[in-house]
Each structure stands twice: as structure tokens, then as C-alpha cells.
Scaffold this motif. Sequence first.
Motif, mmCIF file in Angstrom:
data_model
loop_
_atom_site.group_PDB
_atom_site.id
_atom_site.type_symbol
_atom_site.label_atom_id
_atom_site.label_comp_id
_atom_site.label_asym_id
_atom_site.label_seq_id
_atom_site.Cartn_x
_atom_site.Cartn_y
_atom_site.Cartn_z
ATOM 1 N N ILE A 51 0.842 -1.198 0.000
ATOM 2 C CA ILE A 51 0.000 0.000 0.000
ATOM 3 C C ILE A 51 0.877 1.248 0.000
ATOM 4 C CG2 ILE A 51 -1.698 1.336 1.322
ATOM 5 C CD1 ILE A 51 -2.802 -1.393 2.311
ATOM 6 N N ILE A 52 1.917 1.224 0.804
ATOM 7 C CA ILE A 52 2.836 2.362 0.860
ATOM 8 C C ILE A 52 3.462 2.585 -0.511
ATOM 9 C CG2 ILE A 52 5.020 3.201 1.826
ATOM 10 C CD1 ILE A 52 4.214 1.660 4.412
ATOM 11 N N GLU A 53 3.936 1.506 -1.145
ATOM 12 C CA GLU A 53 4.550 1.624 -2.463
ATOM 13 C C GLU A 53 3.545 2.140 -3.493
ATOM 14 O OE1 GLU A 53 6.162 -2.258 -3.182
ATOM 15 O OE2 GLU A 53 7.856 -1.917 -1.836
ATOM 16 N N PHE A 54 2.302 1.652 -3.423
ATOM 17 C CA PHE A 54 1.265 2.088 -4.357
ATOM 18 C C PHE A 54 1.054 3.596 -4.246
ATOM 19 C CE2 PHE A 54 -3.202 3.071 -5.281
ATOM 20 C CZ PHE A 54 -3.289 2.613 -6.584
ATOM 21 N N TYR A 55 0.885 4.094 -3.028
ATOM 22 C CA TYR A 55 0.617 5.516 -2.861
ATOM 23 C C TYR A 55 1.841 6.386 -3.131
ATOM 24 C CZ TYR A 55 -4.232 5.028 -1.753
ATOM 25 O OH TYR A 55 -5.579 4.776 -1.861
ATOM 26 N N GLN A 56 3.033 5.843 -2.974
ATOM 27 C CA GLN A 56 4.221 6.586 -3.387
ATOM 28 C C GLN A 56 4.222 6.754 -4.911
ATOM 29 O OE1 GLN A 56 7.183 4.124 -1.477
ATOM 30 N NE2 GLN A 56 7.355 5.524 0.259
ATOM 31 N N GLU A 57 3.795 5.705 -5.613
ATOM 32 C CA GLU A 57 3.684 5.791 -7.070
ATOM 33 C C GLU A 57 2.563 6.743 -7.479
ATOM 34 O OE1 GLU A 57 3.685 2.037 -9.194
ATOM 35 O OE2 GLU A 57 4.923 1.147 -7.629
ATOM 36 N N VAL A 58 1.452 6.713 -6.742
ATOM 37 C CA VAL A 58 0.345 7.638 -7.008
ATOM 38 C C VAL A 58 0.845 9.082 -6.881
ATOM 39 C CG1 VAL A 58 -1.873 8.516 -6.155
ATOM 40 C CG2 VAL A 58 -1.502 6.044 -6.357
ATOM 41 N N LYS A 59 1.608 9.349 -5.841
ATOM 42 C CA LYS A 59 2.145 10.698 -5.635
ATOM 43 C C LYS A 59 3.017 11.116 -6.809
ATOM 44 C CE LYS A 59 4.579 13.564 -2.327
ATOM 45 N NZ LYS A 59 5.164 13.648 -0.990
ATOM 46 N N GLN A 60 3.852 10.208 -7.280
ATOM 47 C CA GLN A 60 4.718 10.511 -8.443
ATOM 48 C C GLN A 60 3.867 10.812 -9.677
ATOM 49 O OE1 GLN A 60 7.229 7.076 -8.714
ATOM 50 N NE2 GLN A 60 8.558 7.730 -7.035
ATOM 51 N N GLU A 61 2.792 10.055 -9.866
ATOM 52 C CA GLU A 61 1.922 10.261 -11.026
ATOM 53 C C GLU A 61 1.198 11.610 -10.930
ATOM 54 O OE1 GLU A 61 1.796 8.620 -13.808
ATOM 55 O OE2 GLU A 61 3.069 6.967 -13.175
ATOM 56 N N ILE A 62 0.770 11.988 -9.735
ATOM 57 C CA ILE A 62 0.113 13.285 -9.560
ATOM 58 C C ILE A 62 1.088 14.393 -9.911
ATOM 59 C CG2 ILE A 62 -0.863 14.914 -7.891
ATOM 60 C CD1 ILE A 62 -1.978 12.454 -6.372
ATOM 61 N N GLU A 63 2.324 14.261 -9.469
ATOM 62 C CA GLU A 63 3.331 15.281 -9.755
ATOM 63 C C GLU A 63 3.598 15.408 -11.249
ATOM 64 O OE1 GLU A 63 6.399 13.844 -7.153
ATOM 65 O OE2 GLU A 63 5.675 15.040 -5.477
ATOM 66 N N LYS A 64 3.415 14.322 -12.002
ATOM 67 C CA LYS A 64 3.623 14.354 -13.452
ATOM 68 C C LYS A 64 2.480 15.049 -14.195
ATOM 69 C CE LYS A 64 6.089 9.941 -13.726
ATOM 70 N NZ LYS A 64 5.975 8.576 -14.280
ATOM 71 N N LEU A 65 1.294 15.077 -13.562
ATOM 72 C CA LEU A 65 0.111 15.647 -14.229
ATOM 73 C C LEU A 65 0.261 17.138 -14.451
ATOM 74 C CD1 LEU A 65 -2.758 13.797 -12.324
ATOM 75 C CD2 LEU A 65 -1.927 13.326 -14.622
#
Length: 65
Positions: A51-65
Motif C-alpha cells: 500500500i505504501i509503495e502504491f501511494y508513493q507511485e500515485v504521488k509521483q503520477e500526480i506530480e507528473k500531471l
Amino acid sequence: MTPKEKAEDLVIEMKIDYTVPYIIAKQCALIAVDEILNIDNIKPYVLHKEIIEFYQEVKQEIEKL
């Protein structure tokens, strides 16, 4: 759901209506993800590693938007 899809969904959810600028919605989504990740600092056993890894990736994706 992929991290990218979750990132897009969170930003859309934060938009609430058309009066909220995209950049503000993006910042709100980042804050929400940070809050999820910070739960682990309080109780390390609450969030699983996946879950931690998933949300770290989500954060990276948001930053790319």
C-alpha cells in the motif's frame, strides 16, 4: 487500478466543481496522499508495504500531471 489511474481520479475528485483550479485540485490530491503515507509514521503496522509503495507511485503520477 493503476497508480496513474488513482492519481487522475484523486485530482478529479478534488476539483469538486469547475470553480476549483486544476493546480489547486492537484495540490489537494498531493496532500491527501501525504496524509495516507504519514499514517505509517504513527503506527507502522497499519499500512502494508504494498500500500505504501502504491501511494508513493500515485504521488509521483500526480506530480507528473
